[in-house]
Design a protein around this motif. Structure first.
Motif, PDB file in Angstrom:
ATOM      1  N   MET A   1      16.085 -26.590   5.310  1.00  8.63           N
ATOM      2  CA  MET A   1      15.616 -27.031   4.010  1.00  8.63           C
ATOM      3  C   MET A   1      14.090 -27.174   4.012  1.00  8.63           C
ATOM      4  O   MET A   1      13.443 -26.854   3.029  1.00  8.63           O
ATOM      5  N   LEU A   2      13.562 -27.656   5.116  1.00  7.71           N
ATOM      6  CA  LEU A   2      12.118 -27.830   5.224  1.00  7.71           C
ATOM      7  C   LEU A   2      11.408 -26.481   5.168  1.00  7.71           C
ATOM      8  O   LEU A   2      10.357 -26.349   4.527  1.00  7.71           O
ATOM      9  N   LYS A   3      12.001 -25.442   5.801  1.00 12.44           N
ATOM     10  CA  LYS A   3      11.381 -24.115   5.791  1.00 12.44           C
ATOM     11  C   LYS A   3      11.350 -23.539   4.376  1.00 12.44           C
ATOM     12  O   LYS A   3      10.369 -22.892   3.989  1.00 12.44           O
ATOM     13  N   ILE A   4      12.407 -23.742   3.614  1.00 12.48           N
ATOM     14  CA  ILE A   4      12.444 -23.251   2.240  1.00 12.48           C
ATOM     15  C   ILE A   4      11.368 -23.944   1.408  1.00 12.48           C
ATOM     16  O   ILE A   4      10.625 -23.297   0.657  1.00 12.48           O
ATOM     17  N   PHE A   5      11.268 -25.245   1.530  1.00 13.23           N
ATOM     18  CA  PHE A   5      10.256 -25.997   0.788  1.00 13.23           C
ATOM     19  C   PHE A   5       8.847 -25.577   1.198  1.00 13.23           C
ATOM     20  O   PHE A   5       7.990 -25.359   0.342  1.00 13.23           O
ATOM     21  N   LEU A   6       8.614 -25.436   2.482  1.00 18.02           N
ATOM     22  CA  LEU A   6       7.301 -25.023   2.965  1.00 18.02           C
ATOM     23  C   LEU A   6       6.960 -23.598   2.493  1.00 18.02           C
ATOM     24  O   LEU A   6       5.831 -23.336   2.073  1.00 18.02           O
ATOM     25  N   GLY A   7       7.938 -22.700   2.512  1.00 17.29           N
ATOM     26  CA  GLY A   7       7.725 -21.343   2.019  1.00 17.29           C
ATOM     27  C   GLY A   7       7.379 -21.331   0.539  1.00 17.29           C
ATOM     28  O   GLY A   7       6.492 -20.593   0.102  1.00 17.29           O
ATOM     29  N   PHE A   8       8.058 -22.161  -0.247  1.00 14.63           N
ATOM     30  CA  PHE A   8       7.758 -22.247  -1.675  1.00 14.63           C
ATOM     31  C   PHE A   8       6.343 -22.770  -1.907  1.00 14.63           C
ATOM     32  O   PHE A   8       5.613 -22.244  -2.741  1.00 14.63           O
ATOM     33  N   VAL A   9       5.942 -23.778  -1.170  1.00 13.67           N
ATOM     34  CA  VAL A   9       4.601 -24.353  -1.333  1.00 13.67           C
ATOM     35  C   VAL A   9       3.533 -23.329  -0.975  1.00 13.67           C
ATOM     36  O   VAL A   9       2.535 -23.173  -1.688  1.00 13.67           O
ATOM     37  N   VAL A  10       3.743 -22.586   0.110  1.00 11.38           N
ATOM     38  CA  VAL A  10       2.770 -21.572   0.524  1.00 11.38           C
ATOM     39  C   VAL A  10       2.700 -20.460  -0.522  1.00 11.38           C
ATOM     40  O   VAL A  10       1.607 -20.027  -0.909  1.00 11.38           O
ATOM     41  N   PHE A  11       3.847 -19.997  -1.004  1.00 14.37           N
ATOM     42  CA  PHE A  11       3.871 -18.942  -2.018  1.00 14.37           C
ATOM     43  C   PHE A  11       3.203 -19.409  -3.304  1.00 14.37           C
ATOM     44  O   PHE A  11       2.426 -18.671  -3.921  1.00 14.37           O
ATOM     45  N   ALA A  12       3.471 -20.637  -3.730  1.00 15.73           N
ATOM     46  CA  ALA A  12       2.861 -21.171  -4.950  1.00 15.73           C
ATOM     47  C   ALA A  12       1.353 -21.299  -4.788  1.00 15.73           C
ATOM     48  O   ALA A  12       0.590 -21.010  -5.722  1.00 15.73           O
ATOM     49  N   ALA A  13       0.908 -21.717  -3.616  1.00 20.33           N
ATOM     50  CA  ALA A  13      -0.531 -21.843  -3.375  1.00 20.33           C
ATOM     51  C   ALA A  13      -1.214 -20.480  -3.425  1.00 20.33           C
ATOM     52  O   ALA A  13      -2.298 -20.338  -4.004  1.00 20.33           O
ATOM     53  N   MET A  14      -0.579 -19.462  -2.837  1.00 24.34           N
ATOM     54  CA  MET A  14      -1.151 -18.115  -2.880  1.00 24.34           C
ATOM     55  C   MET A  14      -1.194 -17.594  -4.319  1.00 24.34           C
ATOM     56  O   MET A  14      -2.179 -16.976  -4.732  1.00 24.34           O
ATOM     57  N   ALA A  15      -0.132 -17.827  -5.082  1.00 27.07           N
ATOM     58  CA  ALA A  15      -0.096 -17.364  -6.471  1.00 27.07           C
ATOM     59  C   ALA A  15      -1.178 -18.048  -7.293  1.00 27.07           C
ATOM     60  O   ALA A  15      -1.876 -17.397  -8.082  1.00 27.07           O
ATOM     61  N   MET A  16      -1.359 -19.336  -7.118  1.00 26.51           N
ATOM     62  CA  MET A  16      -2.402 -20.056  -7.860  1.00 26.51           C
ATOM     63  C   MET A  16      -3.789 -19.570  -7.459  1.00 26.51           C
ATOM     64  O   MET A  16      -4.679 -19.452  -8.296  1.00 26.51           O
ATOM     65  N   PHE A  17      -3.979 -19.259  -6.191  1.00 27.25           N
ATOM     66  CA  PHE A  17      -5.270 -18.745  -5.725  1.00 27.25           C
ATOM     67  C   PHE A  17      -5.600 -17.418  -6.399  1.00 27.25           C
ATOM     68  O   PHE A  17      -6.705 -17.209  -6.890  1.00 27.25           O
ATOM     69  N   VAL A  18      -4.610 -16.514  -6.459  1.00 26.77           N
ATOM     70  CA  VAL A  18      -4.820 -15.211  -7.079  1.00 26.77           C
ATOM     71  C   VAL A  18      -5.107 -15.370  -8.569  1.00 26.77           C
ATOM     72  O   VAL A  18      -6.001 -14.718  -9.115  1.00 26.77           O
TER      73      VAL A  18
END
Length: 60
Positions: A1-18
């Motif tokens: 569960m932690l990996k899914i949450f961490l993956g979502f946070v990283v993906f969201a951060a990359m999307a916001m950066f772009v």
């Protein structure tokens, strides 16, 4: 569960950066058809094609 949450946070951060880097030039309206469609000028493509054929001729 932690990996899914961490993956979502990283993906969201990359999307916001772009999105933030795109600024006003970012177009998220999807595909355009008809009068709204903007295409590259044909003369640029023909110049690039003639330059490539000239390079190929010079290599022979």
């Amino acid at each position: 569960m932690l990996k899914i949450f961490l993956g979502f946070v990283v993906f969201a951060a990359m999307a916001m950066f772009v999105i933030m880097q795109g600024g006003d030039s970012l177009d998220m309206s999807g595909e355009k058809h008809g009068a709204d469609a903007v295409h590259a000028p044909a003369e640029v493509a023909s110049i690039a094609a003639s330059g490539a054929s000239a390079d190929a001729s010079a290599a022979k």
